[in-house]
Design an enzyme around this catalytic site. Structure first.
Site, mmCIF file in Angstrom:
data_model
loop_
_atom_site.group_PDB
_atom_site.id
_atom_site.type_symbol
_atom_site.label_atom_id
_atom_site.label_comp_id
_atom_site.label_asym_id
_atom_site.label_seq_id
_atom_site.Cartn_x
_atom_site.Cartn_y
_atom_site.Cartn_z
ATOM 1 N N ASP A 31 0.872 -1.189 0.000
ATOM 2 C CA ASP A 31 0.000 0.000 0.000
ATOM 3 C C ASP A 31 0.901 1.228 0.000
ATOM 4 O OD1 ASP A 31 -3.207 0.431 1.307
ATOM 5 O OD2 ASP A 31 -1.865 2.138 1.014
ATOM 6 N N LEU A 33 -0.087 4.162 1.041
ATOM 7 C CA LEU A 33 -0.596 5.026 2.121
ATOM 8 C C LEU A 33 -1.100 6.370 1.600
ATOM 9 C CD1 LEU A 33 1.968 4.283 4.999
ATOM 10 C CD2 LEU A 33 -0.217 3.151 4.517
ATOM 11 N N THR A 35 -4.179 6.981 0.650
ATOM 12 C CA THR A 35 -5.442 7.200 1.365
ATOM 13 C C THR A 35 -5.592 6.247 2.548
ATOM 14 O OG1 THR A 35 -6.556 5.776 -0.240
ATOM 15 C CG2 THR A 35 -6.736 8.144 -0.602
ATOM 16 N N ALA A 70 -6.170 -1.957 -4.061
ATOM 17 C CA ALA A 70 -5.651 -0.584 -4.162
ATOM 18 C C ALA A 70 -6.269 0.135 -5.348
ATOM 19 C CB ALA A 70 -4.128 -0.622 -4.315
ATOM 20 N N THR A 113 -16.798 -3.344 -9.166
ATOM 21 C CA THR A 113 -17.848 -2.506 -8.573
ATOM 22 C C THR A 113 -19.139 -2.556 -9.374
ATOM 23 O OG1 THR A 113 -18.473 -0.188 -8.150
ATOM 24 C CG2 THR A 113 -16.829 -0.555 -9.829
ATOM 25 N N TYR A 137 -14.719 6.384 -12.831
ATOM 26 C CA TYR A 137 -14.416 5.360 -11.819
ATOM 27 C C TYR A 137 -14.890 3.990 -12.310
ATOM 28 C CZ TYR A 137 -15.027 2.466 -7.697
ATOM 29 O OH TYR A 137 -15.006 1.412 -6.828
ATOM 30 N N ARG A 275 -27.670 14.395 -6.316
ATOM 31 C CA ARG A 275 -26.237 14.366 -6.593
ATOM 32 C C ARG A 275 -26.064 13.863 -8.026
ATOM 33 N NH1 ARG A 275 -22.525 10.701 -2.706
ATOM 34 N NH2 ARG A 275 -23.498 9.064 -3.928
ATOM 35 N N GLY A 277 -25.284 11.987 -11.294
ATOM 36 C CA GLY A 277 -24.767 10.648 -11.578
ATOM 37 C C GLY A 277 -25.325 9.554 -10.697
ATOM 38 N N ASP A 278 -26.207 9.872 -9.745
ATOM 39 C CA ASP A 278 -26.765 8.827 -8.880
ATOM 40 C C ASP A 278 -27.897 8.075 -9.589
ATOM 41 O OD1 ASP A 278 -25.260 9.026 -6.580
ATOM 42 O OD2 ASP A 278 -26.630 10.406 -5.568
HETATM 43 N N1 UFG Z 1 -26.486 10.018 -0.038
HETATM 44 C C1 UFG Z 1 -27.174 11.022 0.625
HETATM 45 N N2 UFG Z 1 -26.476 11.811 1.491
HETATM 46 C C2 UFG Z 1 -25.137 11.646 1.741
HETATM 47 C C3 UFG Z 1 -24.447 10.621 1.060
HETATM 48 C C4 UFG Z 1 -25.151 9.830 0.165
HETATM 49 O O1 UFG Z 1 -28.366 11.208 0.427
HETATM 50 O O2 UFG Z 1 -24.579 12.414 2.534
HETATM 51 C C5 UFG Z 1 -27.242 9.132 -0.936
HETATM 52 C C6 UFG Z 1 -26.681 9.082 -2.336
HETATM 53 O O3 UFG Z 1 -27.249 10.098 -3.126
HETATM 54 C C7 UFG Z 1 -27.086 7.679 -2.766
HETATM 55 C C8 UFG Z 1 -27.033 6.860 -1.473
HETATM 56 O O4 UFG Z 1 -27.105 7.818 -0.432
HETATM 57 O O5 UFG Z 1 -28.382 7.687 -3.242
HETATM 58 C C9 UFG Z 1 -25.772 6.052 -1.329
HETATM 59 O O6 UFG Z 1 -24.662 6.889 -1.576
HETATM 60 P P1 UFG Z 1 -23.157 6.462 -1.276
HETATM 61 O O7 UFG Z 1 -22.291 7.622 -1.636
HETATM 62 O O8 UFG Z 1 -23.062 5.927 0.111
HETATM 63 O O9 UFG Z 1 -22.904 5.245 -2.261
HETATM 64 P P2 UFG Z 1 -23.062 5.164 -3.859
HETATM 65 O O10 UFG Z 1 -24.258 4.310 -4.119
HETATM 66 O O11 UFG Z 1 -23.001 6.462 -4.518
HETATM 67 O O12 UFG Z 1 -21.690 4.465 -4.252
HETATM 68 C C10 UFG Z 1 -21.452 3.098 -4.118
HETATM 69 C C11 UFG Z 1 -19.955 2.871 -3.954
HETATM 70 C C12 UFG Z 1 -19.229 3.327 -5.186
HETATM 71 C C13 UFG Z 1 -19.803 2.657 -6.382
HETATM 72 C C14 UFG Z 1 -21.299 2.833 -6.450
HETATM 73 C C15 UFG Z 1 -21.866 1.991 -7.536
HETATM 74 O O13 UFG Z 1 -19.478 3.561 -2.848
HETATM 75 O O14 UFG Z 1 -17.876 2.996 -5.071
HETATM 76 O O15 UFG Z 1 -21.913 2.421 -5.246
HETATM 77 O O16 UFG Z 1 -22.847 2.713 -8.184
HETATM 78 F F1 UFG Z 1 -19.267 3.175 -7.497
#
Ligand code: UFG
Length: 314
Positions: A31, A33, A35, A70, A113, A137, A275, A277-278
């Site tokens: 690693d 280090l 992160t 990693a 992922t 990613y 957010r 891209g969600d």
């Molecule tokens: N969310 C909130 N508030 C926050 C953080 C997140 O409402 O403070 C919501 C996000 O919009 C999402 C859900 O909670 O709808 C989960 O969000 P996360 O950031 O915890 O996780 P993600 O689903 O975005 O990401 C995860 C992995 C990524 C991976 C992705 C696959 O962490 O590595 O799933 O789509 F790429």
């Protein structure tokens, strides 16, 4: 087995290292280090501070397998600075794979992922779902999956890509402590500890049960244990791609309720913008993991919250 774990100082890598060491394996962590944290490496694991790009200096034929964690893993950062993701996740993984091939190490387990699928319109995502990542990613992880397919065909590598859905929870002293925290559960816990005043809910107008996004939350210990099973299931000349999730989806509001229940704190939350891209819903089919690995999750959302909460209070 003698194992090399890259990224073993990070969240998932450190829990996996601990579980593998406790199962009797001889683990070396590599690693840089960038992160991760040196004190997150299990005390019985050997430690090498190095980048995966320099893997050729450290990988030799005495290893039975390499587990490759990693990586850079922030979706938002990958959109803003894609070059970081090509350099670390793609170029770094290629250097590692080249070192593995040159040394004649037979097995590689890779942290892939759900982001490789993008935003599919299926209720349950299985491995036959088309891969159409919507951010660098996910693209970088898919590129490595493809490298492993080709490597298995050309050189007989036994490769397994494990596609993680939403990982949470902790294992004793091993847990999530990112300098930049974007994930839902740790962010809600920061409100419970008082480190932050309120939580943000990113959008409540998605086409879901309560309007907030649905995700499949998997306990990091269940996830880790799938890696031990993947070592047994790896087969020379084959690249197996396997989803890891529970098959159950929870909304952001469900998680908020679970955190309020599990911590006994009020956890004030405000509605914020979506957010970018969600995807609305990401839930795994884990039928293949059950079939190929004999794996099944044993912990649920409340365990994730309880264990992460204990870790956050340390
Ligand atoms: N969310 C909130 N508030 C926050 C953080 C997140 O409402 O403070 C919501 C996000 O919009 C999402 C859900 O909670 O709808 C989960 O969000 P996360 O950031 O915890 O996780 P993600 O689903 O975005 O990401 C995860 C992995 C990524 C991976 C992705 C696959 O962490 O590595 O799933 O789509 F790429």
């Amino acid at each position: 087995m003698k194992l090399l774990v890259t990224g073993g100082a990070g969240y998932i890598g450190s829990v996996c290292t601990a579980r593998l060491v406790e199962a009797g394996h001889h683990v070396t962590v590599l690693d840089d280090l960038s992160t991760g944290h040196r004190d997150a490496v299990h005390p019985d694991a050997r430690f090498i501070e190095a980048r995966v790009h320099d893997a050729a200096d450290h990988v030799d034929g005495s290893y039975d397998a390499v587990l490759h964690f990693a990586a850079k893993s922030l979706v938002g950062e990958s959109v803003e600075k894609p070059e970081l993701y090509w350099e670390n996740n793609v170029v770094g993984s290629l250097q590692l794979i080249n070192a593995v091939t040159a040394a004649g190490v037979g097995t590689m387990i890779f942290s892939s992922t759900a982001a490789t699928y993008g935003a599919p319109d299926r209720t349950l995502i299985d491995e036959s779902c088309p891969t159409m990542p919507v951010n660098p990613y996910g693209m970088s992880k898919l590129a490595v999956d493809m490298m492993l397919t080709a490597q298995a065909q050309a050189h007989g590598l036994a490769a397994v890509s494990l596609r993680y859905f939403n990982v949470g929870g902790a294992y004793g002293v091993f847990g999530e402590r990112h300098a930049t925290e974007t994930h839902l559960v740790p962010n809600l816990l920061k409100v419970a500890t008082g480190e932050r005043n309120e939580a943000a809910i990113f959008g409540n107008d998605y086409p879901t049960r309560d309007g907030t996004c649905v995700r499949d939350y998997l306990h990091v210990v269940d996830l880790s244990d799938a890696h031990g099973l993947a070592l047994d299931a790896a087969t020379p000349g084959m690249h197996q791609v396997i989803n890891l999730g529970t098959g159950t989806g929870y909304t952001v509001n469900d998680v908020l309720d679970a955190v309020r229940r599990g911590t006994g704190h009020e956890v004030p939350a405000r509605l914020a913008e979506r957010r970018p891209g969600d995807p609305a819903v990401l839930v795994a089919s884990n039928a293949k993991a059950k079939d190929r690995l004999g794996w099944a999750p044993t912990r649920g959302l409340d365990d994730i919250v309880t264990d992460a909460w204990q870790f956050a209070q340390r």
